[in-house]
Design an enzyme around this catalytic site. Structure first.
Site, PDB file in Angstrom:
ATOM      1  CG  HIS A   1      -2.014   0.978   1.221  1.00  0.00           C
ATOM      2  ND1 HIS A   1      -2.923   1.086   0.190  1.00  0.00           N
ATOM      3  CD2 HIS A   1      -2.367   1.948   2.130  1.00  0.00           C
ATOM      4  CE1 HIS A   1      -3.790   2.047   0.453  1.00  0.00           C
ATOM      5  NE2 HIS A   1      -3.464   2.596   1.619  1.00  0.00           N
ATOM      6  CD1 TRP A   2       1.438   3.327   2.962  1.00  0.00           C
ATOM      7  CD2 TRP A   2       2.833   2.393   4.437  1.00  0.00           C
ATOM      8  NE1 TRP A   2       0.861   3.444   4.197  1.00  0.00           N
ATOM      9  CE2 TRP A   2       1.695   2.875   5.124  1.00  0.00           C
ATOM     10  CE3 TRP A   2       3.842   1.764   5.162  1.00  0.00           C
ATOM     11  CZ2 TRP A   2       1.547   2.749   6.507  1.00  0.00           C
ATOM     12  CZ3 TRP A   2       3.696   1.635   6.536  1.00  0.00           C
ATOM     13  CH2 TRP A   2       2.560   2.132   7.192  1.00  0.00           C
TER      14      TRP A   2
END
Length: 282
Positions: free
Chosen positions: A261-262
């Site tokens: 997600h990052w």
């Protein structure tokens, strides 16, 4: 000689008409406004420090901590999260007419609000792990794995829950360090009212205020858009960015394998090059 920026040297508290907004402001050049995601303990600096270090050599990088997080104002429970208005007021206070927007998760949603409500203020839109709200976030089994971990950390901000949160956000567990979990937990504990307000808004069904309206207007958007998504994102499925790609006329999608997600942290060097190239070439 390349500058090394610190939180202390770059931190500023900006007072706007309705908000106090903490930012980290570094570099000179075309402004890039960087907006973090919705996780407890998040801040502009914790989400974007490696990107600021690289991109501030060429751009003015403004990593924003949104109202409801860190040292910024609490969220207003009466009006909900008018985060687009908060950003517009911030730009006015900083005397910034136009900027490129880089938004992770919720930050990407705020970028879509700006691109559709105030397109004259947005030169570029770059999202990571965002896309457009849809069934891949809330499916037959309920919230995604990452959103369940995020919710647990809001309800019970223990070190164990924060470790679970940072672990599910990353494909490469080398980035899910105990230090990061402890930093996020400490930041969350410092402002317990932010945790309560977020839960109240979410339970009232107001967690996506403004995002659905923005999504409906995206087919009319002319803002150059770069969508970046980790193939292994367990919080917001990459299908969300595929949906955004199909709606936004002037858009492109980069899907990164072995990335969660990052993307801006897990693949920082690649991400920084993509952002620089996209802004420079468009």
């Amino acid at each position: 000689m390349t500058s090394v920026y610190t939180y202390e040297d770059t931190s500023r508290l900006i007072k706007t008409a309705d908000y106090d907004i903490q930012i980290n402001d570094a570099g000179q050049g075309h402004p890039i406004i960087m907006i973090h995601g919705t996780g407890p303990g998040a801040s502009g600096w914790s989400n974007f420090e490696p990107n600021v270090q690289a991109l501030a050599a060429k751009y003015r990088c403004i990593a924003v901590t949104m109202p409801g997080w860190g040292g910024s104002s609490p969220q207003d429970l009466n009006t909900g999260r008018d985060q687009g208005e908060a950003i517009r007021q911030l730009m006015d206070a900083l005397d910034i007419e136009k900027a490129a927007f880089v938004g992770n998760s919720m930050g990407g949603g705020i970028a879509t609000v700006m691109a559709t409500k105030h397109p004259e203020r947005v030169t570029h839109m770059i999202t990571m792990g965002a896309g457009i709200w849809g069934p891949a976030v809330v499916g037959p089994t309920g919230l995604s794995e990452g959103l369940r971990a995020l919710w647990s950390a809001y309800e019970d901000p223990t070190p164990v829950n924060f470790k679970r949160l940072v672990s599910v956000m990353c494909h490469d567990q080398a980035f899910a360090t105990d230090e990061l979990a402890e930093e996020r937990a400490k930041s969350a504990a410092a402002r317990p009212e932010h945790l309560r307000n977020w839960l109240d808004l979410m339970r009232a069904g107001r967690g996506a205020d403004g995002f659905m309206e923005a999504a409906a207007k995206l087919p009319e958007s002319s803002v150059p858009t770069l969508l970046i998504h980790g193939r292994d994102d367990r919080t917001v499925h990459f299908e969300m960015s595929l949906r955004a790609l199909s709606l936004i006329p002037n858009s492109r999608l980069v899907l990164l394998n072995r990335c969660g997600h990052w993307a801006q942290l897990e693949q920082a060097e690649t991400f920084n090059h993509m952002v620089d190239d996209f802004i420079s070439q468009n």
